[in-house]
Design a protein around this motif. Structure first.
Motif, short mmCIF file in Angstrom:
data_model
loop_
_atom_site.label_atom_id
_atom_site.label_comp_id
_atom_site.label_asym_id
_atom_site.label_seq_id
_atom_site.Cartn_x
_atom_site.Cartn_y
_atom_site.Cartn_z
N ASP A 45 0.84 -1.20 0.00
CA ASP A 45 0.00 0.00 0.00
C ASP A 45 0.87 1.25 0.00
O ASP A 45 2.02 1.23 0.44
CB ASP A 45 -0.89 0.04 1.26
CG ASP A 45 -1.96 -1.04 1.22
OD1 ASP A 45 -2.13 -1.69 0.17
OD2 ASP A 45 -2.62 -1.22 2.26
N SER A 47 2.31 4.79 1.22
CA SER A 47 2.53 5.37 2.54
C SER A 47 1.48 6.45 2.78
O SER A 47 0.85 6.94 1.84
CB SER A 47 3.93 5.98 2.62
OG SER A 47 3.99 7.15 1.80
N TYR A 48 1.33 6.83 4.04
CA TYR A 48 0.36 7.88 4.40
C TYR A 48 0.67 9.16 3.63
O TYR A 48 -0.23 9.79 3.05
CB TYR A 48 0.42 8.12 5.91
CG TYR A 48 -0.62 9.09 6.41
CD1 TYR A 48 -1.83 8.63 6.91
CD2 TYR A 48 -0.39 10.47 6.38
CE1 TYR A 48 -2.79 9.52 7.37
CE2 TYR A 48 -1.35 11.35 6.84
CZ TYR A 48 -2.54 10.88 7.32
OH TYR A 48 -3.50 11.75 7.76
N THR A 49 1.95 9.54 3.59
CA THR A 49 2.35 10.79 2.93
C THR A 49 2.05 10.73 1.43
O THR A 49 1.51 11.68 0.86
CB THR A 49 3.85 11.05 3.16
OG1 THR A 49 4.10 11.08 4.56
CG2 THR A 49 4.30 12.36 2.55
N ALA A 51 -0.17 8.84 -0.08
CA ALA A 51 -1.63 8.84 -0.28
C ALA A 51 -2.19 10.26 -0.12
O ALA A 51 -3.08 10.68 -0.86
CB ALA A 51 -2.30 7.89 0.72
N ALA A 52 -1.63 11.02 0.85
CA ALA A 52 -2.10 12.40 1.05
C ALA A 52 -1.76 13.27 -0.16
O ALA A 52 -2.58 14.08 -0.61
CB ALA A 52 -1.48 12.98 2.32
N TYR A 85 -7.76 4.60 1.59
CA TYR A 85 -6.97 5.73 2.08
C TYR A 85 -7.85 6.86 2.62
O TYR A 85 -7.64 8.02 2.32
CB TYR A 85 -6.06 6.26 0.95
CG TYR A 85 -5.14 5.21 0.40
CD1 TYR A 85 -4.08 4.72 1.16
CD2 TYR A 85 -5.32 4.69 -0.88
CE1 TYR A 85 -3.23 3.75 0.67
CE2 TYR A 85 -4.47 3.71 -1.39
CZ TYR A 85 -3.43 3.24 -0.61
OH TYR A 85 -2.58 2.27 -1.10
N HIS A 87 -8.19 8.10 5.67
CA HIS A 87 -7.57 9.03 6.64
C HIS A 87 -6.79 10.14 5.93
O HIS A 87 -7.01 11.32 6.21
CB HIS A 87 -6.68 8.25 7.61
CG HIS A 87 -6.83 8.69 9.03
ND1 HIS A 87 -7.98 8.54 9.76
CD2 HIS A 87 -5.95 9.33 9.85
CE1 HIS A 87 -7.81 9.03 10.97
NE2 HIS A 87 -6.59 9.52 11.05
N PRO A 88 -5.88 9.78 5.00
CA PRO A 88 -5.19 10.86 4.28
C PRO A 88 -6.14 11.74 3.48
O PRO A 88 -5.95 12.96 3.38
CB PRO A 88 -4.20 10.14 3.36
CG PRO A 88 -4.25 8.70 3.68
CD PRO A 88 -5.33 8.47 4.67
N ARG A 91 -7.63 14.25 5.84
CA ARG A 91 -6.64 15.25 6.23
C ARG A 91 -6.48 16.32 5.17
O ARG A 91 -6.29 17.49 5.46
CB ARG A 91 -5.29 14.59 6.48
CG ARG A 91 -5.17 13.93 7.80
CD ARG A 91 -4.65 14.90 8.86
NE ARG A 91 -4.58 14.22 10.14
CZ ARG A 91 -5.06 14.71 11.24
NH1 ARG A 91 -5.66 15.87 11.26
NH2 ARG A 91 -4.95 14.05 12.36
N SER A 123 -12.01 7.60 10.71
CA SER A 123 -12.01 8.78 9.85
C SER A 123 -13.21 9.67 10.14
O SER A 123 -13.13 10.89 10.02
CB SER A 123 -11.99 8.37 8.37
OG SER A 123 -10.79 7.70 8.07
#
Length: 195
Positions: A45, A47-49, A51-52, A85, A87-88, A91, A123
């Motif tokens: 998957d 990364s959070y960054t 995906a954001a 994704y 959460h990202p 944000r 979320s």
């Protein structure tokens, strides 16, 4: 496509450059749906960054410029991206809409739809905390209503903050039917926790 594995190997600035080069923020919406489908199949998957960054590049401009309901392609792409994704996406996207104080009717409806149909419980809590960080406006009341409609179990501190915010804002919404519905919903859904 195997080439997409590059998304996992890019630094944030490289990923932004790649998105710009591929013109992802303006690509046709049917391609956007296909691209999001490819992202879901990507292993490992994102990364959070990453995906954001992709959430910002793929959706932010499109959502903030909405003047009518989103197309089915845009909603399909958002729903698809959100399934892995969320959460990202919250944000980046929800935070931007809230910064514009509920930007506009279409943006608010879109956030409500995401809350009601797509977001995972954590979320949903994130959206609630984001709403409570900005001054409440009539535009944002439907978002709170959508959050309460999910009837999620909220952490005590978040519920306390919600109740406190509603109490403090009461004079400003003295004639608001939406505010009255919201207070009724809080008292109904969380009656055992609200004294």
């Amino acid at each position: 496509p195997p080439e997409l594995s590059i998304l996992n190997n890019c630094s944030p600035s490289q990923l932004e450059g790649l998105c710009s080069f591929l013109q992802l923020s303006t690509c046709p919406e049917p391609f956007l749906v296909r691209f999001c489908g490819w992202l879901l199949a990507l292993t490992p998957d994102l990364s959070y960054t990453s995906a954001a960054i992709l959430a910002e590049q793929l959706f932010l401009r499109r959502v903030l410029s909405l003047t009518q309901p989103p197309s089915r392609h845009l909603m399909a792409a958002l729903t698809s991206f959100c399934s892995k994704y969320s959460h990202p996406l919250c944000r980046v996207l929800v935070a931007a809409v809230l910064r514009e104080t509920g930007e506009g009717a279409e943006q608010t409806k879109l956030v409500c739809e995401l809350v009601e149909e797509c977001l995972e419980p954590q979320s949903v809590q994130l959206v609630l905390s984001q709403v409570l960080e900005v001054p409440l406006s009539e535009n944002l009341l439907p978002v709170l209503q959508a959050v309460l409609g999910r009837q999620e179990v909220l952490p005590a501190e978040l519920l306390d903050l919600l109740v406190l915010t509603l109490c403090r804002q009461a004079p400003a919404f003295a004639t608001s039917l939406n505010y009255a519905k919201l207070v009724t919903a809080v008292l109904t859904v969380y009656q055992s926790q609200v004294s």
